[in-house]
Enzyme design. Structure first.
Site, PDB file in Angstrom:
ATOM      1  N   HIS A  64       0.431 -53.152  -2.739  1.00  0.00           N
ATOM      2  CA  HIS A  64      -0.540 -52.607  -1.792  1.00  0.00           C
ATOM      3  C   HIS A  64      -1.960 -52.996  -2.187  1.00  0.00           C
ATOM      4  O   HIS A  64      -2.330 -53.007  -3.351  1.00  0.00           O
ATOM      5  CB  HIS A  64      -0.373 -51.092  -1.619  1.00  0.00           C
ATOM      6  CG  HIS A  64      -0.847 -50.228  -2.752  1.00  0.00           C
ATOM      7  ND1 HIS A  64      -2.150 -49.778  -2.847  1.00  0.00           N
ATOM      8  CD2 HIS A  64      -0.188 -49.686  -3.801  1.00  0.00           C
ATOM      9  CE1 HIS A  64      -2.266 -48.997  -3.916  1.00  0.00           C
ATOM     10  NE2 HIS A  64      -1.094 -48.927  -4.511  1.00  0.00           N
ATOM     11  N   GLU A 205      -0.934 -47.676   1.475  1.00  0.00           N
ATOM     12  CA  GLU A 205       0.053 -47.103   0.554  1.00  0.00           C
ATOM     13  C   GLU A 205      -0.399 -45.764   0.028  1.00  0.00           C
ATOM     14  O   GLU A 205       0.415 -44.841  -0.135  1.00  0.00           O
ATOM     15  CB  GLU A 205       0.309 -48.080  -0.606  1.00  0.00           C
ATOM     16  CG  GLU A 205       1.467 -47.683  -1.515  1.00  0.00           C
ATOM     17  CD  GLU A 205       1.068 -46.751  -2.673  1.00  0.00           C
ATOM     18  OE1 GLU A 205       1.970 -46.260  -3.380  1.00  0.00           O
ATOM     19  OE2 GLU A 205      -0.147 -46.522  -2.870  1.00  0.00           O
ATOM     20  N   ASP A 228       3.489 -52.255  -8.596  1.00  0.00           N
ATOM     21  CA  ASP A 228       2.457 -51.223  -8.621  1.00  0.00           C
ATOM     22  C   ASP A 228       2.231 -50.800 -10.074  1.00  0.00           C
ATOM     23  O   ASP A 228       2.935 -51.246 -10.979  1.00  0.00           O
ATOM     24  CB  ASP A 228       2.898 -50.022  -7.772  1.00  0.00           C
ATOM     25  CG  ASP A 228       1.733 -49.251  -7.165  1.00  0.00           C
ATOM     26  OD1 ASP A 228       0.646 -49.230  -7.786  1.00  0.00           O
ATOM     27  OD2 ASP A 228       1.906 -48.659  -6.087  1.00  0.00           O
ATOM     28  N   HIS A 317      -6.095 -42.918 -10.927  1.00  0.00           N
ATOM     29  CA  HIS A 317      -6.818 -42.195  -9.873  1.00  0.00           C
ATOM     30  C   HIS A 317      -8.075 -41.516 -10.406  1.00  0.00           C
ATOM     31  O   HIS A 317      -8.468 -40.449  -9.929  1.00  0.00           O
ATOM     32  CB  HIS A 317      -5.902 -41.171  -9.182  1.00  0.00           C
ATOM     33  CG  HIS A 317      -4.956 -41.802  -8.209  1.00  0.00           C
ATOM     34  ND1 HIS A 317      -4.442 -41.126  -7.122  1.00  0.00           N
ATOM     35  CD2 HIS A 317      -4.423 -43.052  -8.143  1.00  0.00           C
ATOM     36  CE1 HIS A 317      -3.650 -41.935  -6.433  1.00  0.00           C
ATOM     37  NE2 HIS A 317      -3.617 -43.108  -7.057  1.00  0.00           N
TER      38      HIS A 317
END
Length: 370
Positions: A64, A205, A228, A317
């Site tokens: 992604h 995604e 990923d 993140h």
């Protein structure tokens, strides 16, 4: 194998939050148009680079291209910008971070919240909720209104730099996989492939595997690979069972995550290949979270024999993330080998794949795999 860090830096820097991937897609298109027999962009915005192979099966590799970010939902009477998240964020990492608002032009801003000096005691002990943050552009309200509108996307502003044997940057989730898939196509130049290869740079995604669902449904792959990052919680305070993966220990072959159980045949194929090619690897069992692998596995008309390669990542993140260059190189090596040698493996359920199950042939076994 020395990595092309200049290319990686450009990929990480290009903006492209979920649903607003145009600029990163344009960069990818420039890189892959000479590496594929055909390049398509579907109605959702997924970019599909196709290499034709000798056989009549289809192989899909999904990486992604979207990054987590934000979207403007209000500009107040003083010109401060409020926002909503696009993808999951850890709010405690946002204080005083620089961002870019992609309006009529890119506008630099700083995320702010209530100063700790005037917080009440109970407020200091809590993480500031996302809805209490604002963005300060340093511009007067009149100028903000000329440049920024509700609906403008927002990305983090953080350059990629080397960190020992690692690199650190914003958006390594999942721009490191975009880099790996481009470099895999480059390595495959001049090689005959057993089957048609669909290298898919997917959209959206981070908000629910949406691009991969669409692309897998029309590609209808026989074999599928997700590409990923995965958690590397291998730092002080962690326990071995919490780590999921470790930086510097090689590419991670996915066994399962919160959205998919990899086909045990694919897991064993990748393990055997890594051993025979002397590629450093580890196994990934991620208790929560999901990747495009789930969509690749399920959304074709007959399903796909699917698995994934994952790149260990620290600080997922958050404002800046970390990967190990050796793990990146190992992932490229194993992916190149995996798509090149699919026709040399016994994929039937009759084979004892070392999964601890009785190898008797089941009625209705996958005859299409031979």
């Amino acid at each position: 194998m020395a990595l092309n860090l200049s290319l990686l830096k450009s990929i990480c820097a290009a903006p492209g939050v979920s649903g607003y991937e145009r600029r990163i897609r344009n960069l990818i298109h420039e890189e892959v148009k000479g590496l594929a027999d055909e390049v398509q962009i579907d109605n959702m915005g997924n970019l599909i680079a196709i290499r034709r192979g000798k056989g009549n099966k289809r192989v899909m590799v999904a990486a992604h291209m979207d990054e987590i970010g934000f979207i403007v939902n209000h500009v107040d009477e003083k010109g401060f910008v409020r926002f909503l998240p696009l993808g999951g964020f850890d709010p405690k990492t946002l204080t005083a971070q620089r961002v870019l608002i992609h309006g009529r032009r890119d506008v630099l801003g700083v995320m702010g919240s209530k100063p700790i000096h005037i917080m009440k005691a109970e407020e200091r002990a809590k993480v500031v909720p996302l809805n209490e943050y604002f963005i300060d552009t340093g511009l007067p309200k009149e100028e903000v209104d000329k440049l920024i509108s509700v609906g403008d996307p927002i990305t983090r502003e953080r350059d990629m730099v080397e960190l020992g044997d690692c690199v650190t940057s914003k958006s390594l989730d999942n721009r490191i996989s975009v880099f790996i898939l481009i470099e895999t196509l480059r390595r495959l130049q001049g090689q005959d492939l057993p089957y048609d290869l669909y290298a898919v740079f997917t959209v959206q995604e981070e908000v629910g595997l949406r691009g991969a669902m669409g692309s897998a449904s029309h590609i209808d792959p026989d074999f599928g690979f997700g590409l990923d990052v995965t958690i590397a919680y291998d730092v002080p305070g962690s326990t071995p069972q919490e780590a999921v993966s470790n930086l510097g220990e090689g590419t991670a072959i996915k066994v399962l995550d919160g959205s998919v159980i990899s086909d045990y045949r694919m897991v064993n194929y990748l393990k055997e290949l890594a051993k025979s090619e002397e590629i450093k690897y580890q196994l990934e069992l991620l208790p929560a979270g999901g990747t495009d692998t789930a969509a690749v596995q399920r959304y074709g008309t007959k399903g796909a024999v699917a698995g994934a390669l994952s790149i260990p990542l620290r600080n997922m993140h958050q404002s800046t993330e970390v990967v190990h260059q050796g793990d990146v190189a190992a992932t490229i090596d194993l992916l190149v080998a995996a798509v090149s040698k699919l026709d040399g493996y016994d994929w039937s359920f009759a084979k004892d794949h070392g999964d601890g199950q009785h190898p008797d042939r089941v009625a209705g076994d996958l005859d299409w795999l031979g």
